[in-house]
Design an enzyme around this catalytic site. Structure first.
Site: not given
Ligand code: DGL
Length: 273
Positions: A10-11, A42-43, A73-75, A158, A192-194
């Site tokens: 993940d990011s 990463y978004g 990570c979805n992104t 974060e 988003c996994t966050h």
């Molecule tokens: N956790 C990440 C996701 O699922 C992205 C977070 C990020 O923006 O880095 O998209």
């Protein structure tokens, strides 16, 4: 290095919400988690940048010996997975595999909705890629998908500010925006996994009767099915129940935050990509 663990990327911290569920469903395997905290989030980054960072991460996992890497990570799944699978894998590591989190989620999300109206919350990158709309359409053509990008959520999480009252404004704003796009939404996917870290706060602002769906268990179940269908890959993944963590950021910071996402103590190693 000669690890044959399953790589989970993940990011930053978000992928830990997925690893937690994977390790609970498949405790027999070894796992190697890596968060690119130094370059998160990463978004808001471009396609090219997310692709380059993700490819670097995937190569690192392969150098460690991982036969299989999950982009938790979805992104990264939205912006890099397809190119890596179609263009890079054959050249850099034939026989190894990289999987994402969008497709397994899209495969089942329609089953949660009675109204046929689903909302997706994600980063700017995931939403603008249109990946969820496209993928859900393949499996559930009758489902209407509405999306909302929540650019402040990952930075708030974060930096561990998400629990504080200041975060409420941003949480509420995006929920209201999403529900205003389609009043019949009865299912909201946290794309988003966050975002599972916001669960408590989301429940304050999301009306009763709307189900909020996290990806962790869905991805874990899909991985279990994948390993069963692909014994040639499963056979290459080492078993022993060991979990290792690495971050490109500060290890003390990572260990403190990661424990919240993972639900148990974490001790990480440092790496520079
Ligand atoms: N956790 C990440 C996701 O699922 C992205 C977070 C990020 O923006 O880095 O998209």
């Amino acid at each position: 290095m000669n690890r044959s663990s399953i790589g989970v990327f993940d990011s930053g911290y978000g992928g830990l919400t997925v690893l937690k569920e994977i390790a609970a469903q498949l405790p027999q395997y070894d796992y190697l988690y890596m968060g690119d905290n130094a370059r998160a989030p990463y978004g808001p980054r471009s396609f090219q940048q997310v692709y380059e960072y993700t490819l670097e991460a995937v190569q690192w996992f392969f150098e460690q010996g991982c036969p299989l890497v999950i982009l938790a990570c979805n992104t990264a799944s939205a912006k890099a997975l397809r190119t890596i699978q179609q263009n890079d894998l054959e050249k850099i590591a034939p026989g190894k595999r990289v999987l994402g989190v969008i497709r397994p989620t899209a495969e089942v999300i329609g089953n949660y909705s009675k109204t046929g109206h689903v909302g997706v919350l994600g980063t700017k990158g995931t939403v603008s890629s249109g990946s969820y709309t496209l993928e859900i359409e393949k499996f559930f053509p009758h489902i209407k998908v509405s999306q909302e990008a929540c650019p402040m959520w990952v930075p708030l999480i974060e930096s561990n500010e998400h629990q504080k009252p200041g975060a409420d404004y941003f949480v509420k704003q995006h929920i209201n925006n999403l529900l205003a796009k389609d009043r019949d939404i009865d299912t909201i996917l946290l794309g988003c996994t966050h975002y599972p870290l916001l669960m408590k706060k989301l429940s304050w602002f999301i009306p009763g009767g709307v189900e909020v769906v996290e990806q962790g268990k869905i991805v874990a179940k899909s991985l279990a099915d994948y390993l069963e269908r692909h014994p040639e890959i499963a056979g290459k993944c080492s078993k022993g129940g060991k979990i290792e963590f690495f971050t490109t950021g500060d290890t003390a910071d990572f260990d403190e935050h990661a424990a919240i996402f993972f639900g148990r103590p974490v001790k990480s190693g440092q790496l520079a990509l």
